[in-house]
Scaffold this motif. Structure first.
Motif, PDB file in Angstrom:
ATOM      1  N   SER A  62       0.850  -1.197   0.000  1.00 10.45           N
ATOM      2  CA  SER A  62       0.000   0.000   0.000  1.00 10.45           C
ATOM      3  C   SER A  62       0.885   1.246   0.000  1.00 10.45           C
ATOM      4  CB  SER A  62      -0.918   0.008   1.222  1.00 10.45           C
ATOM      5  OG  SER A  62      -0.165   0.247   2.391  1.00 10.45           O
ATOM      6  N   MET A  63       0.246   2.389  -0.032  1.00 11.43           N
ATOM      7  CA  MET A  63       0.980   3.656  -0.063  1.00 11.43           C
ATOM      8  C   MET A  63       1.849   3.838   1.184  1.00 11.43           C
ATOM      9  SD  MET A  63      -0.565   7.204  -1.252  1.00 11.43           S
ATOM     10  CE  MET A  63      -0.522   8.551  -0.122  1.00 11.43           C
ATOM     11  N   SER A  64       1.454   3.235   2.294  1.00 11.68           N
ATOM     12  CA  SER A  64       2.208   3.403   3.540  1.00 11.68           C
ATOM     13  C   SER A  64       3.345   2.399   3.707  1.00 11.68           C
ATOM     14  CB  SER A  64       1.250   3.311   4.740  1.00 11.68           C
ATOM     15  OG  SER A  64       0.691   2.017   4.819  1.00 11.68           O
ATOM     16  N   SER A  65       3.625   1.595   2.700  1.00 15.78           N
ATOM     17  CA  SER A  65       4.640   0.550   2.822  1.00 15.78           C
ATOM     18  C   SER A  65       6.026   1.075   3.164  1.00 15.78           C
ATOM     19  CB  SER A  65       4.715  -0.271   1.533  1.00 15.78           C
ATOM     20  OG  SER A  65       3.565  -1.055   1.379  1.00 15.78           O
ATOM     21  N   THR A  66       6.353   2.279   2.759  1.00 19.43           N
ATOM     22  CA  THR A  66       7.679   2.825   3.049  1.00 19.43           C
ATOM     23  C   THR A  66       7.697   3.656   4.323  1.00 19.43           C
ATOM     24  OG1 THR A  66       7.233   4.746   1.658  1.00 19.43           O
ATOM     25  CG2 THR A  66       8.409   2.901   0.641  1.00 19.43           C
ATOM     26  N   MET A  67       6.567   3.758   4.993  1.00 20.12           N
ATOM     27  CA  MET A  67       6.471   4.588   6.199  1.00 20.12           C
ATOM     28  C   MET A  67       6.425   3.716   7.447  1.00 20.12           C
ATOM     29  SD  MET A  67       3.687   7.265   4.826  1.00 20.12           S
ATOM     30  CE  MET A  67       3.637   7.607   3.079  1.00 20.12           C
ATOM     31  N   ILE A  68       6.894   4.266   8.546  1.00 14.93           N
ATOM     32  CA  ILE A  68       6.990   3.508   9.785  1.00 14.93           C
ATOM     33  C   ILE A  68       5.645   2.935  10.210  1.00 14.93           C
ATOM     34  CG2 ILE A  68       6.692   5.457  11.363  1.00 14.93           C
ATOM     35  CD1 ILE A  68       9.279   2.667  11.797  1.00 14.93           C
ATOM     36  N   HIS A  69       4.559   3.624   9.935  1.00 16.43           N
ATOM     37  CA  HIS A  69       3.248   3.113  10.355  1.00 16.43           C
ATOM     38  C   HIS A  69       2.690   2.052   9.402  1.00 16.43           C
ATOM     39  CE1 HIS A  69       2.134   6.393   7.605  1.00 16.43           C
ATOM     40  NE2 HIS A  69       1.034   5.692   7.380  1.00 16.43           N
ATOM     41  N   GLY A  70       3.307   1.834   8.268  1.00 17.00           N
ATOM     42  CA  GLY A  70       2.826   0.832   7.326  1.00 17.00           C
ATOM     43  C   GLY A  70       3.720  -0.375   7.169  1.00 17.00           C
ATOM     44  N   VAL A  71       4.982  -0.226   7.517  1.00 12.66           N
ATOM     45  CA  VAL A  71       5.933  -1.313   7.289  1.00 12.66           C
ATOM     46  C   VAL A  71       5.643  -2.516   8.185  1.00 12.66           C
ATOM     47  CG1 VAL A  71       7.757  -0.596   8.882  1.00 12.66           C
ATOM     48  CG2 VAL A  71       8.350  -1.764   6.752  1.00 12.66           C
ATOM     49  N   GLY A  72       5.054  -2.302   9.333  1.00 10.28           N
ATOM     50  CA  GLY A  72       4.739  -3.412  10.239  1.00 10.28           C
ATOM     51  C   GLY A  72       3.770  -4.399   9.615  1.00 10.28           C
ATOM     52  N   ARG A  73       2.764  -3.877   8.936  1.00  6.09           N
ATOM     53  CA  ARG A  73       1.787  -4.746   8.261  1.00  6.09           C
ATOM     54  C   ARG A  73       2.485  -5.564   7.172  1.00  6.09           C
ATOM     55  NH1 ARG A  73      -2.300  -1.226   5.953  1.00  6.09           N
ATOM     56  NH2 ARG A  73      -0.559  -0.690   4.614  1.00  6.09           N
ATOM     57  N   ASP A  74       3.350  -4.915   6.400  1.00  9.34           N
ATOM     58  CA  ASP A  74       4.082  -5.632   5.344  1.00  9.34           C
ATOM     59  C   ASP A  74       5.019  -6.679   5.952  1.00  9.34           C
ATOM     60  OD1 ASP A  74       2.782  -4.005   3.572  1.00  9.34           O
ATOM     61  OD2 ASP A  74       4.535  -2.795   3.067  1.00  9.34           O
ATOM     62  N   ALA A  75       5.680  -6.322   7.047  1.00  5.35           N
ATOM     63  CA  ALA A  75       6.582  -7.271   7.712  1.00  5.35           C
ATOM     64  C   ALA A  75       5.808  -8.490   8.209  1.00  5.35           C
ATOM     65  CB  ALA A  75       7.309  -6.584   8.862  1.00  5.35           C
ATOM     66  N   ALA A  76       4.612  -8.275   8.726  1.00  2.00           N
ATOM     67  CA  ALA A  76       3.789  -9.395   9.195  1.00  2.00           C
ATOM     68  C   ALA A  76       3.422 -10.322   8.038  1.00  2.00           C
ATOM     69  CB  ALA A  76       2.534  -8.874   9.887  1.00  2.00           C
ATOM     70  N   ARG A  77       3.143  -9.753   6.874  1.00  2.00           N
ATOM     71  CA  ARG A  77       2.839 -10.574   5.697  1.00  2.00           C
ATOM     72  C   ARG A  77       4.049 -11.419   5.292  1.00  2.00           C
ATOM     73  NH1 ARG A  77      -1.902  -8.860   3.225  1.00  2.00           N
ATOM     74  NH2 ARG A  77      -2.607  -6.829   3.936  1.00  2.00           N
ATOM     75  N   ILE A  78       5.236 -10.835   5.382  1.00  2.00           N
ATOM     76  CA  ILE A  78       6.450 -11.572   5.024  1.00  2.00           C
ATOM     77  C   ILE A  78       6.711 -12.675   6.046  1.00  2.00           C
ATOM     78  CG2 ILE A  78       8.962 -11.398   4.725  1.00  2.00           C
ATOM     79  CD1 ILE A  78       7.186 -10.312   2.364  1.00  2.00           C
ATOM     80  N   VAL A  79       6.482 -12.404   7.316  1.00  2.00           N
ATOM     81  CA  VAL A  79       6.626 -13.438   8.348  1.00  2.00           C
ATOM     82  C   VAL A  79       5.710 -14.611   8.024  1.00  2.00           C
ATOM     83  CG1 VAL A  79       6.125 -13.978  10.768  1.00  2.00           C
ATOM     84  CG2 VAL A  79       7.428 -11.933  10.190  1.00  2.00           C
ATOM     85  N   ASP A  80       4.485 -14.323   7.635  1.00  2.00           N
ATOM     86  CA  ASP A  80       3.549 -15.391   7.261  1.00  2.00           C
ATOM     87  C   ASP A  80       4.062 -16.186   6.057  1.00  2.00           C
ATOM     88  OD1 ASP A  80       1.870 -14.614   9.320  1.00  2.00           O
ATOM     89  OD2 ASP A  80       0.472 -13.525   8.013  1.00  2.00           O
ATOM     90  N   ALA A  81       4.641 -15.491   5.080  1.00  2.00           N
ATOM     91  CA  ALA A  81       5.171 -16.174   3.885  1.00  2.00           C
ATOM     92  C   ALA A  81       6.361 -17.054   4.239  1.00  2.00           C
ATOM     93  CB  ALA A  81       5.566 -15.141   2.827  1.00  2.00           C
ATOM     94  N   VAL A  82       7.240 -16.576   5.109  1.00  2.00           N
ATOM     95  CA  VAL A  82       8.395 -17.366   5.538  1.00  2.00           C
ATOM     96  C   VAL A  82       7.918 -18.603   6.294  1.00  2.00           C
ATOM     97  CG1 VAL A  82      10.423 -17.385   7.060  1.00  2.00           C
ATOM     98  CG2 VAL A  82      10.001 -15.411   5.561  1.00  2.00           C
ATOM     99  N   ALA A  83       6.955 -18.437   7.193  1.00  2.00           N
ATOM    100  CA  ALA A  83       6.430 -19.566   7.965  1.00  2.00           C
ATOM    101  C   ALA A  83       5.764 -20.589   7.050  1.00  2.00           C
ATOM    102  CB  ALA A  83       5.447 -19.068   9.023  1.00  2.00           C
TER     103      ALA A  83
END
Length: 95
Positions: A62-83
């Motif tokens: 999303s538009m907030s992917s590069t911002m501190i308030h949006g990166v957490g959501r993206d990081a959680a998605r990557i954690v799910d993909a790694v798992a």
């Protein structure tokens, strides 16, 4: 496998490339970039190179992917993909 400056290779299962003010793609020596120099990925997951992921890219999700308030959501998605990949790898290894 990641190659260190001294020539050693690291035996790792995953690499998560977390970008900041500058993505620093010059370190990545893989054929994964498009015609304008951006990595090809699907929501941060690089299908052609299993185990390689990105977080912090512009509009990763999303538009907030590069911002501190949006990166957490993206990081959680990557954690799910790694798992999910780890579960699939164990399933394949078990036959």
């Amino acid at each position: 496998m990641p190659l260190l400056q001294d020539g050693r290779r690291l035996e790792v299962a995953n690499v998560i490339w977390c970008t900041g003010y500058h993505p620093g793609f010059s370190w990545i020596d893989l054929p994964l970039f498009d015609e304008i120099g951006d990595p090809r990925h699907e929501g941060g997951v690089v299908p052609e190179h299993p185990g390689l992921y990105f977080v912090g890219l512009h509009f990763l999700y999303s538009m907030s992917s590069t911002m501190i308030h949006g990166v957490g959501r993206d990081a959680a998605r990557i954690v799910d993909a790694v798992a999910a990949r780890a579960v699939e790898d164990r399933r394949i290894a078990a036959g």
